[in-house]
Design a protein around this motif. Sequence first.
Motif, PDB file in Angstrom:
ATOM      1  N   TYR A 142       0.818  -1.224   0.000  1.00  0.00           N
ATOM      2  CA  TYR A 142       0.000   0.000   0.000  1.00  0.00           C
ATOM      3  C   TYR A 142       0.852   1.275   0.000  1.00  0.00           C
ATOM      4  O   TYR A 142       0.655   2.159  -0.839  1.00  0.00           O
ATOM      5  CB  TYR A 142      -0.936  -0.007   1.210  1.00  0.00           C
ATOM      6  CG  TYR A 142      -1.591   1.323   1.507  1.00  0.00           C
ATOM      7  CD1 TYR A 142      -2.515   1.871   0.623  1.00  0.00           C
ATOM      8  CD2 TYR A 142      -1.276   2.031   2.678  1.00  0.00           C
ATOM      9  CE1 TYR A 142      -3.125   3.105   0.902  1.00  0.00           C
ATOM     10  CE2 TYR A 142      -1.885   3.245   2.963  1.00  0.00           C
ATOM     11  CZ  TYR A 142      -2.792   3.775   2.071  1.00  0.00           C
ATOM     12  OH  TYR A 142      -3.378   4.993   2.344  1.00  0.00           O
ATOM     13  N   THR A 143       1.798   1.364   0.929  1.00  0.00           N
ATOM     14  CA  THR A 143       2.597   2.587   1.054  1.00  0.00           C
ATOM     15  C   THR A 143       3.361   2.934  -0.227  1.00  0.00           C
ATOM     16  O   THR A 143       3.281   4.077  -0.699  1.00  0.00           O
ATOM     17  CB  THR A 143       3.555   2.484   2.257  1.00  0.00           C
ATOM     18  OG1 THR A 143       2.778   2.357   3.461  1.00  0.00           O
ATOM     19  CG2 THR A 143       4.430   3.725   2.381  1.00  0.00           C
ATOM     20  N   LEU A 166       2.644   2.087  -3.260  1.00  0.00           N
ATOM     21  CA  LEU A 166       1.703   2.319  -4.362  1.00  0.00           C
ATOM     22  C   LEU A 166       1.030   3.690  -4.296  1.00  0.00           C
ATOM     23  O   LEU A 166       0.507   4.168  -5.304  1.00  0.00           O
ATOM     24  CB  LEU A 166       0.618   1.230  -4.375  1.00  0.00           C
ATOM     25  CG  LEU A 166       0.990  -0.127  -4.980  1.00  0.00           C
ATOM     26  CD1 LEU A 166      -0.193  -1.081  -4.867  1.00  0.00           C
ATOM     27  CD2 LEU A 166       1.411   0.013  -6.439  1.00  0.00           C
ATOM     28  N   LYS A 167       1.033   4.324  -3.131  1.00  0.00           N
ATOM     29  CA  LYS A 167       0.314   5.597  -2.960  1.00  0.00           C
ATOM     30  C   LYS A 167       0.797   6.683  -3.923  1.00  0.00           C
ATOM     31  O   LYS A 167       0.031   7.561  -4.303  1.00  0.00           O
ATOM     32  CB  LYS A 167       0.443   6.088  -1.516  1.00  0.00           C
ATOM     33  CG  LYS A 167      -0.462   5.360  -0.540  1.00  0.00           C
ATOM     34  CD  LYS A 167      -0.057   5.608   0.892  1.00  0.00           C
ATOM     35  CE  LYS A 167      -0.307   7.020   1.354  1.00  0.00           C
ATOM     36  NZ  LYS A 167       0.095   7.196   2.782  1.00  0.00           N
ATOM     37  N   GLY A 205      -4.886  -0.824   0.181  1.00  0.00           N
ATOM     38  CA  GLY A 205      -4.906  -0.375   1.567  1.00  0.00           C
ATOM     39  C   GLY A 205      -6.175  -0.763   2.304  1.00  0.00           C
ATOM     40  O   GLY A 205      -6.171  -0.900   3.532  1.00  0.00           O
ATOM     41  N   LYS A 265       2.029   5.954  -6.888  1.00  0.00           N
ATOM     42  CA  LYS A 265       2.033   5.371  -8.237  1.00  0.00           C
ATOM     43  C   LYS A 265       0.650   5.324  -8.875  1.00  0.00           C
ATOM     44  O   LYS A 265       0.495   5.600 -10.062  1.00  0.00           O
ATOM     45  CB  LYS A 265       2.600   3.937  -8.179  1.00  0.00           C
ATOM     46  CG  LYS A 265       3.990   3.801  -7.572  1.00  0.00           C
ATOM     47  CD  LYS A 265       5.058   4.347  -8.499  1.00  0.00           C
ATOM     48  CE  LYS A 265       6.459   3.973  -8.029  1.00  0.00           C
ATOM     49  NZ  LYS A 265       6.814   4.480  -6.702  1.00  0.00           N
ATOM     50  N   ALA A 288      -3.944   2.104  -5.062  1.00  0.00           N
ATOM     51  CA  ALA A 288      -3.377   1.932  -3.722  1.00  0.00           C
ATOM     52  C   ALA A 288      -4.473   1.865  -2.668  1.00  0.00           C
ATOM     53  O   ALA A 288      -4.360   1.127  -1.682  1.00  0.00           O
ATOM     54  CB  ALA A 288      -2.426   3.090  -3.407  1.00  0.00           C
TER      55      ALA A 288
END
Length: 301
Positions: free
Chosen positions: A137-138, A140-141, A151, A143, A147
């Motif tokens: 998650y972190t 991907l935020k 998440g 990208k 995300a």
Amino acid sequence: MKTVLQTTNSSFSIASAISDFKEITKIRLALSVVFSSIAGYLLGVDVVDFKTLILLAFGGYFMVGASNAFNQIIEKDLDALMDRTKNRPIPAGRMSVTTAFIIASVFTILGVIILYIINPQTAMFGAISIFLYTSVYTPLKTKTPLAVFVGAIPGAIPFMLGWVAATDDFGIEPGTLFMIQFFWQFPHFWAIGWFLFEDYKKGGFFMLPTGKQDKGTAVQIIMYTVWTLIVSLIPVFGFTGKLHLSPVSAIIVLGLGLGMLYYAIQLFKKMTEEAAKKLMLVSVSYITLLQIVYVLDKFIR
């Protein structure tokens, strides 16, 4: 005079350290997660074991605290760019990365051990939650808006985790609790992403599904609010094993859901940050009151 000054400085340093510790572990968020876990436990258990309840509370806090600390280590440079996060302990220079890493590591170990004492499945889901939050998650935020979907998985685990802690079993009941909190997170976090849009943009975060504060995002918020409401009512139909909801409680949950839907529609109509903030606050009330209604329904019925 010097002694008084030293005592004052010492007291200030201790208070500051405690404040930073709370901030690095996001204690308010952690307590809300612990609340969800306890609600899930009370729904799943036949006889309340207060030892297990205490272990679940501490284990849940350690796991969430670890995830938040790792998150702030990874995002320290981006946090420094945003008004909302620039005063956090690491970007503000009040805490070193090493100290934060030690806290995160100790919390992870303690969390896994404590949840394992309850049962191995609870520890496994707790560990999955930390891994997905920090390792998937972190990153991907910055990208992709997807995300938020990733998440939503660790975010939905606590309600389910309580049931697994109570029963040492994963079935339709904890699966339903997971789905309720999973769908709920989309309108909740997209509302946050909406009213913090400009600040998130400074850090390069992609939180809204269309990437913009537009009708497309507002429509998706309404859709996921409807899905949240539908899933929240499923236990009244008797399809969810030992997880039941009486017709009276279902009407209360329906009322809560329609209230949340009203504010989602208001966001679609007004398209303002103020409307998004109201939806966020209502969504927090919704999930908290829903869990209270579910638990009371079990013990009063």
